[in-house]
Design an enzyme around this catalytic site. Structure first.
Site, mmCIF file in Angstrom:
data_model
loop_
_atom_site.group_PDB
_atom_site.id
_atom_site.type_symbol
_atom_site.label_atom_id
_atom_site.label_comp_id
_atom_site.label_asym_id
_atom_site.label_seq_id
_atom_site.Cartn_x
_atom_site.Cartn_y
_atom_site.Cartn_z
ATOM 1 N N LYS A 1 0.836 -1.202 0.000
ATOM 2 C CA LYS A 1 0.000 0.000 0.000
ATOM 3 C C LYS A 1 0.873 1.256 0.000
ATOM 4 O O LYS A 1 1.871 1.328 0.727
ATOM 5 C CB LYS A 1 -0.931 -0.015 1.217
ATOM 6 C CG LYS A 1 -1.948 1.124 1.256
ATOM 7 C CD LYS A 1 -2.862 0.969 2.461
ATOM 8 C CE LYS A 1 -3.846 2.135 2.561
ATOM 9 N NZ LYS A 1 -4.745 2.001 3.724
ATOM 10 N N SER B 1 -9.362 2.931 2.835
ATOM 11 C CA SER B 1 -8.314 3.535 2.027
ATOM 12 C C SER B 1 -7.430 2.512 1.307
ATOM 13 O O SER B 1 -6.593 2.891 0.469
ATOM 14 C CB SER B 1 -7.429 4.433 2.904
ATOM 15 O OG SER B 1 -6.771 3.694 3.915
ATOM 16 N N SER C 1 -10.216 0.636 7.000
ATOM 17 C CA SER C 1 -9.606 0.641 5.676
ATOM 18 C C SER C 1 -9.143 -0.716 5.161
ATOM 19 O O SER C 1 -8.706 -0.817 4.017
ATOM 20 C CB SER C 1 -8.421 1.618 5.650
ATOM 21 O OG SER C 1 -8.884 2.943 5.750
#
Length: 498
Positions: free
Chosen positions: A74, A150, A174
């Protein structure tokens, strides 16, 4: 191996084939990039890819349990030395990591082959992944819809079969939100379970934690075995689990469980019939297994807790902007940041030390109530999200909406008034995802289980929370459901077609 076989495998399955020399790391990496080149122009899951570097690394791969298995990271907190880590912000579009993060170093030591970094909203502040810098990520089930956030880019990368596993983080849902929106298994571990830093002993005062998104329960179990840690420099520690999660997940429960559930939104917002149905299907299955279930709330004021969550976000963003200004040698303006980042940072300037401390104290009060609830109930079950995925763009503020928010801001000078604007700014997003933040603030583990597909053909998950340190119970439950027709997972996902 062909692409059709590749996209069906999880990380544990690939690792087994590699150990038996039935496939090579080079073959898997080539297949991963074949899939990426086929789908990412549409999905926009990746912000950076690193094919040549990954190929070179295969020649000196550590002899870990996952040596040669492709993986994505990520684009926030999961740093690779010398490579871009922008947190989705145009201000940081050329920023490069000075060193590996502790989590990435552990993954590198296990032998994972890093394909690249995945898309995330600016500073991970939203439940969709549509940063101005990179544009919107899209859902493999239907590209008109968001994969969430996210960790949305990571979810899209796994749900499309580009990689079997991807790094993710969870500061307000997230991991669980994109898991719900894309049919994945999403586990947020107990606070203090995962590595943090270097350079930080906590993330979002302990609300945020790094982990992974996976297709299977056994992959998440294996990652807990690999990544759980006691880190003396970190602000929070939780005792190491003495067994192996990958073995514990296969055990039966020692006794019938007692389970509480609710389908009501903790902030009084609407809940879709699909979300209610997903929970009730799960509850019915649990009753059939002989477990005792009871519908009840948790006695926590969800609206006030969310206000305290946003107050923390305000303080964190004010500090981040101060550090950015120091590094850049200039003051930032509203044009430098997206509207959420800017208003949170400005709101943080009005937050007093007393108010900030009081907000954190409310987290502890909620944690005490949940600890008391878990003295009676093994699990607390809710929808993972109140609705299935929103359409791309639906939750991104338009220029008119941004102007309206800035106009209100100019007319408001009090902390209370500014915090109300923050709440209003996020309300449409919160309506989709009101359930997940509680586990972040209490520090409990929680999972999203892929158990439902809506008539529109979009998945929707059920959230299960357990007491601190009880990930093994969540994995046992998830593994049992995974072996039934209740588990949807990737079944019916058109994004996995070749």
């Amino acid at each position: 191996m062909n692409l059709k076989d590749y996209i069906q495998l999880d990380a544990v399955g690939m690792a087994a084939l590699l150990k038996r020399k039935e496939v090579s790391g080079e073959e898997l990496l080539d297949l991963s990039f074949e899939r990426l080149e086929q789908l990412d122009p549409q999905l926009n899951a990746f912000t950076e890819t690193r094919r040549e570097r990954a190929q070179k690394e295969l020649n000196k791969m550590p002899a870990g349990d996952f040596a040669g298995v492709p993986m994505a990271l990520k684009n926030i907190s999961q740093a690779l030395k010398g490579e871009k880590l922008t947190a989705g912000s145009k201000l940081l579009k050329e920023a490069k990591a000075a060193q590996d993060s502790h989590l990435t170093a552990k993954l590198r030591g296990a032998g994972f082959s890093f394909v690249g970094h995945t898309n995330t909203p600016e500073f991970g502040l939203k439940n969709i992944s549509e940063p101005e810098l990179y544009g919107a990520s899209r859902n493999p089930w239907n590209p008109d819809y968001s994969p969430g956030g996210s960790s949305g880019g990571s979810a899209a990368a796994v749900a499309s079969g580009i990689v079997p596993i991807a790094g993710a983080s969870d500061g307000g849902g997230s991991i669980r939100i994109p898991a719900s929106f894309t049919g994945l298994f999403g586990l947020k571990p107990t606070r203090g379970r995962m590595p943090v830093g270097p350079g930080a002993g906590r993330q979002w005062q302990g609300a945020s934690i790094d982990f992974v998104l996976t297709k299977t329960v056994r992959d998440s179990s294996a990652m807990l075995d690999l990544l759980q840690t006691i880190q003396p420099a970190a602000a929070f520690q939780t005792p190491l689990f003495p067994g192996k999660y990958s073995e514990e997940m296969e055990r039966d429960f020692a006794r019938p469980l007692k389970i509480a559930f609710t389908v009501e939104s903790p902030v009084g917002t609407p809940v879709s019939e699909d979300a209610r149905l997903a929970v009730m299907k799960t509850i019915e299955w649990l009753e059939q297994q002989g477990h005792e279930v009871e519908e009840r709330g948790n006695d926590i004021d969800g609206i006030n807790l969310m206000r305290d969550y946003y107050l923390m976000n305000s303080g964190e963003m004010a500090l981040l902007v101060r550090n950015l200004e120091k590094g850049m040698g200039r003051e930032l303006t509203a044009d430098d940041l997206e509207i959420e980042s800017w208003l949170l940072s400005q709101a943080g300037l009005k937050v007093s030390a007393a108010d900030y401390s009081a907000s954190l104290a409310s987290w502890d009060a909620a944690a005490a109530k949940m600890a008391a609830l878990h003295e009676t109930y093994d699990f607390y079950i809710t929808p993972a999200t109140a609705f299935s995925a929103p359409k791309v763009g639906h939750l991104t503020h338009s220029p008119d909406s941004r102007a309206e928010l800035l106009g209100r801001w100019e007319q408001t000078s009090t902390m209370a008034g500014q915090q109300q604007i923050i709440y209003d700014m996020f309300l449409s997003s919160l309506t989709y995802t009101p359930y997940t933040q509680l586990a972040n603030l209490t520090g409990q583990p929680a999972v999203s289980l892929p158990v439902h597909v809506t008539p529109r053909g979009l998945p929707l998950g059920v959230q299960v929370m357990a007491g601190k340190g009880q990930e093994h119970l969540l994995l046992q439950l998830a593994r049992q459901i995974e072996q039934t027709d209740l588990w949807v997972g990737m079944k019916g996902n058109p994004g996995l077609e070749v």
